[in-house]
Design a protein around this motif. Structure first.
Motif, short mmCIF file in Angstrom:
data_model
loop_
_atom_site.label_atom_id
_atom_site.label_comp_id
_atom_site.label_asym_id
_atom_site.label_seq_id
_atom_site.Cartn_x
_atom_site.Cartn_y
_atom_site.Cartn_z
N GLN A 181 -13.11 -27.61 -14.63
CA GLN A 181 -11.95 -27.37 -15.65
C GLN A 181 -11.46 -28.62 -16.02
OE1 GLN A 181 -9.06 -24.51 -13.92
NE2 GLN A 181 -8.55 -26.01 -12.55
N SER A 182 -10.75 -28.80 -17.26
CA SER A 182 -9.70 -30.05 -17.36
C SER A 182 -8.60 -29.62 -16.87
CB SER A 182 -9.90 -30.21 -18.97
OG SER A 182 -9.63 -29.20 -19.63
N ASP A 183 -7.65 -30.76 -16.58
CA ASP A 183 -6.45 -30.60 -16.17
C ASP A 183 -5.30 -30.39 -17.25
OD1 ASP A 183 -4.51 -30.35 -14.22
OD2 ASP A 183 -4.27 -32.68 -14.00
N ASN A 184 -5.60 -29.33 -17.86
CA ASN A 184 -4.56 -28.91 -19.00
C ASN A 184 -4.72 -27.49 -19.19
OD1 ASN A 184 -6.94 -28.81 -20.43
ND2 ASN A 184 -6.77 -30.78 -21.31
N ASP A 185 -3.87 -27.19 -20.13
CA ASP A 185 -3.86 -25.68 -20.50
C ASP A 185 -5.17 -25.25 -21.00
OD1 ASP A 185 -1.46 -24.99 -19.74
OD2 ASP A 185 -0.49 -25.35 -21.85
N TYR A 186 -5.88 -25.94 -21.75
CA TYR A 186 -7.27 -25.66 -22.18
C TYR A 186 -8.15 -25.33 -21.20
CZ TYR A 186 -11.98 -25.94 -24.50
OH TYR A 186 -13.27 -25.89 -24.68
N GLY A 187 -8.33 -26.29 -20.06
CA GLY A 187 -9.21 -26.02 -19.07
C GLY A 187 -9.11 -25.00 -18.24
N ARG A 188 -7.73 -24.75 -17.71
CA ARG A 188 -7.25 -24.04 -16.61
C ARG A 188 -7.10 -22.48 -17.27
NH1 ARG A 188 -3.58 -28.49 -15.62
NH2 ARG A 188 -1.91 -27.47 -16.97
N ASN A 189 -6.73 -22.29 -18.33
CA ASN A 189 -6.46 -20.86 -19.29
C ASN A 189 -8.02 -20.66 -19.36
OD1 ASN A 189 -3.74 -20.99 -18.45
ND2 ASN A 189 -3.52 -21.61 -20.94
N GLY A 190 -8.63 -21.54 -20.13
CA GLY A 190 -10.03 -21.16 -20.20
C GLY A 190 -10.89 -20.68 -19.30
N LEU A 191 -10.97 -21.36 -18.19
CA LEU A 191 -11.91 -21.24 -17.04
C LEU A 191 -11.58 -20.08 -16.24
CD1 LEU A 191 -14.32 -22.11 -15.28
CD2 LEU A 191 -12.59 -23.37 -13.89
N SER A 192 -9.85 -19.75 -16.16
CA SER A 192 -9.34 -18.62 -15.60
C SER A 192 -10.04 -17.33 -16.32
CB SER A 192 -7.88 -18.73 -15.45
OG SER A 192 -7.30 -17.60 -15.16
N ALA A 193 -9.73 -17.17 -17.41
CA ALA A 193 -10.42 -16.04 -18.18
C ALA A 193 -11.96 -15.99 -18.15
CB ALA A 193 -10.08 -16.31 -19.51
N PHE A 194 -12.60 -17.03 -17.97
CA PHE A 194 -14.18 -17.05 -17.63
C PHE A 194 -14.40 -16.70 -16.19
CE2 PHE A 194 -17.60 -19.12 -15.45
CZ PHE A 194 -18.87 -18.57 -16.27
N ILE A 195 -13.72 -16.89 -15.33
CA ILE A 195 -13.89 -16.40 -13.74
C ILE A 195 -13.69 -15.03 -13.98
CG2 ILE A 195 -13.05 -16.77 -11.52
CD1 ILE A 195 -12.99 -19.70 -12.05
N SER A 196 -12.35 -14.75 -14.55
CA SER A 196 -11.96 -13.19 -14.55
C SER A 196 -13.32 -12.26 -15.03
CB SER A 196 -10.87 -13.13 -15.33
OG SER A 196 -10.63 -11.66 -15.32
N GLU A 197 -13.89 -12.83 -15.93
CA GLU A 197 -14.63 -11.80 -16.85
C GLU A 197 -16.14 -12.18 -15.76
OE1 GLU A 197 -14.97 -10.01 -19.29
OE2 GLU A 197 -12.66 -10.26 -19.34
N VAL A 198 -16.41 -13.19 -15.33
CA VAL A 198 -17.91 -13.33 -14.77
C VAL A 198 -17.96 -12.58 -13.44
CG1 VAL A 198 -17.49 -15.37 -13.32
CG2 VAL A 198 -19.53 -14.99 -14.95
N LYS A 199 -16.62 -12.57 -12.79
CA LYS A 199 -16.60 -11.96 -11.41
C LYS A 199 -16.85 -10.39 -11.51
CE LYS A 199 -13.78 -14.97 -8.61
NZ LYS A 199 -12.59 -15.18 -7.76
N LYS A 200 -16.65 -9.77 -12.71
CA LYS A 200 -16.84 -8.28 -12.95
C LYS A 200 -18.29 -8.02 -13.12
CE LYS A 200 -12.61 -7.95 -15.83
NZ LYS A 200 -12.11 -7.82 -17.37
N LEU A 201 -19.27 -9.20 -13.23
CA LEU A 201 -20.48 -9.18 -13.58
C LEU A 201 -21.16 -9.64 -12.40
CD1 LEU A 201 -20.70 -10.82 -17.04
CD2 LEU A 201 -20.71 -8.19 -16.76
#
Length: 274
Positions: free
Chosen positions: A40-60
């Motif tokens: 992730q990049s050290d900014n809102d784009y990276g942190r928020n984007g990856l957080s949303a990705f991890i939340s979704e991918v863990k469900k799978l």
């Protein structure tokens, strides 16, 4: 910001990264990858984007081996730490939710250390970037996959750009600096002591083969264009509505509010799709 009850005056020109994160999660699952690394990049784009990705991918049922944080301003020691994390991990798939400029120092070090055999999954911020597709990067990043923002040509834009001239529109604020960048000289009526460029003679013409005039690869710009037209059409429909019954009344400008514009945006977008 997509919550209209909290932010009724906020209008998007690009979809929320939540949708991209969800799509990337399904992409990872589709290929059967269950053990992956992430950057992730050290900014809102990276942190928020990856957080949303991890939340979704863990469900799978996908497990995250590690998360590295990168930035274009990182010292070499930090870059080496992240690359060491990648090199010593057993994962063969890494997703990077990072702008291309932040990822590039990591990419160069990966190539320098000849780290290959990793399937890279990219966010839209670097999947279409030019530098990862160079021969230098090919050995480590060939076959990178991801989703990109849709590209389209904006009608009549090229004609507009090629007709910009400081001599036909001397009062335009941006034209002087645009012309200086494009042809390398400063128009005499835009001259300033801070400029290092020579004064134009007046017979210069721009190079029409310049990448600036290539309007066939527009992604973000096209979406901004499309969003502006959608809002304009919504407001137009509110002011110049078709009165089909005595109860229906067209609005004047003072009666228009963000909720109504949002509603008509949705209607107009739906009509376009159908």
């Amino acid at each position: 910001l997509s919550d209209k009850s909290k932010y009724p005056t906020f209008f998007r020109t690009i979809p929320s990264d939540y949708h991209q994160a969800k799509a990337l999660a399904f992409l990872v699952k589709r290929f059967g990858w269950e053990w992956i690394g992430t950057l992730q990049s050290d900014n809102d784009y990276g942190r928020n984007g990856l957080s949303a990705f991890i939340s979704e991918v863990k469900k799978l049922g996908v497990c995250i081996a590690f998360t590295g944080t990168v930035s274009r301003t990182n010292p070499q020691s930090k870059i080496l730490e992240v690359v060491h994390l990648i090199k010593t991990s057993t994962v063969r798939v890494i997703l990077a939710f990072v702008p291309e400029a932040d990822l590039y120092p990591i990419m160069k070090e990966i190539v320098r250390q000849n780290i290959t055999g990793i399937q890279w999954v990219a966010s839209e911020a670097w999947i279409t970037a030019a530098r990862p597709s160079t021969p230098e990067m090919f050995q480590s990043f060939a076959g990178t996959i991801g989703f990109s923002v849709r590209k389209m040509a904006i009608p009549k834009l090229r004609n507009f750009l090629t007709n910009i001239s400081p001599y036909s529109n001397p009062g335009a604020a941006f034209v002087g600096s645009f012309w200086e960048t494009l042809v390398g000289c400063k128009p005499f009526h835009h001259f300033s002591v801070s400029s290092r460029s020579p004064l134009c003679r007046g017979d210069e013409t721009p190079d029409l083969t310049s990448v600036f005039f290539n309007v066939t690869q527009l992604r973000v710009s096209y979406n901004v264009y499309k969003a502006m037209y959608t809002i304009a059409h919504a407001i137009h429909q509110l002011i110049f509505c078709n009165q089909t019954s005595p109860q229906e009344k067209c609005l004047n400008v003072s009666q228009i509010n963000p909720k109504l514009v949002s509603l008509f945006e949705i209607i107009f977008h739906f009509v376009q799709l159908t």
